[in-house]
Write a protein that holds these residues in place. Structure first.
Motif, mmCIF file in Angstrom:
data_model
loop_
_atom_site.group_PDB
_atom_site.id
_atom_site.type_symbol
_atom_site.label_atom_id
_atom_site.label_comp_id
_atom_site.label_asym_id
_atom_site.label_seq_id
_atom_site.Cartn_x
_atom_site.Cartn_y
_atom_site.Cartn_z
ATOM 1 N N GLU A 40 -5.223 11.676 -35.987
ATOM 2 C CA GLU A 40 -4.348 11.004 -35.039
ATOM 3 C C GLU A 40 -5.070 9.833 -34.391
ATOM 4 O O GLU A 40 -6.277 9.878 -34.155
ATOM 5 N N ASN A 63 -5.800 18.959 -33.829
ATOM 6 C CA ASN A 63 -4.903 18.045 -33.132
ATOM 7 C C ASN A 63 -3.489 18.622 -33.132
ATOM 8 O O ASN A 63 -3.235 19.685 -33.704
ATOM 9 N N SER A 64 -2.571 17.903 -32.511
ATOM 10 C CA SER A 64 -1.221 18.437 -32.335
ATOM 11 C C SER A 64 -0.465 18.551 -33.655
ATOM 12 O O SER A 64 0.299 19.493 -33.849
ATOM 13 N N ARG A 65 -0.665 17.614 -34.558
ATOM 14 C CA ARG A 65 0.029 17.696 -35.851
ATOM 15 C C ARG A 65 -0.455 18.890 -36.664
ATOM 16 O O ARG A 65 0.328 19.582 -37.307
ATOM 17 N N ARG A 117 -6.059 7.647 -31.257
ATOM 18 C CA ARG A 117 -6.228 7.897 -29.824
ATOM 19 C C ARG A 117 -5.627 6.746 -29.045
ATOM 20 O O ARG A 117 -5.789 5.585 -29.395
ATOM 21 N N SER A 168 -5.377 19.284 -39.608
ATOM 22 C CA SER A 168 -6.027 18.467 -38.584
ATOM 23 C C SER A 168 -7.124 17.590 -39.181
ATOM 24 O O SER A 168 -7.362 16.480 -38.706
ATOM 25 N N GLY A 225 -7.151 25.529 -30.914
ATOM 26 C CA GLY A 225 -7.682 24.521 -30.004
ATOM 27 C C GLY A 225 -8.991 24.933 -29.355
ATOM 28 O O GLY A 225 -9.815 24.087 -29.003
ATOM 29 N N ARG A 271 -11.916 19.729 -33.650
ATOM 30 C CA ARG A 271 -11.212 18.629 -34.321
ATOM 31 C C ARG A 271 -9.721 18.903 -34.509
ATOM 32 O O ARG A 271 -9.021 18.139 -35.149
#
Length: 65
Positions: A60, A10-12, A62, A55, A3, A8
């Protein structure tokens, strides 16, 4: 680390990277004779690489608002 250095991410991607890193460290532990001191570096590199790739592949949505 993912992070912080990858805007770029993301959580996934982070979750996929975490599971890939864990699986890799378990496989290294089970099937190689690498010293345990290398496990953290191996796991962190795999987590970062897989997280960054996933990612970028899975974008994802928003939330509006």
């Amino acid at each position: 680390m993912l992070g912080t250095f990858d805007a770029r991410a993301n959580s996934r991607g982070s979750l996929a990277g975490m599971f890939a890193g864990l699986a890799t460290v378990l496989l290294v532990f089970r099937f190689t004779k690498i010293a345990f001191t290398w496990y953290v570096l191996i796991g962190a590199c795999v987590t970062f690489a897989v997280g960054a790739v996933v990612s970028r592949l899975i974008v994802e949505r928003r939330a509006a608002g």
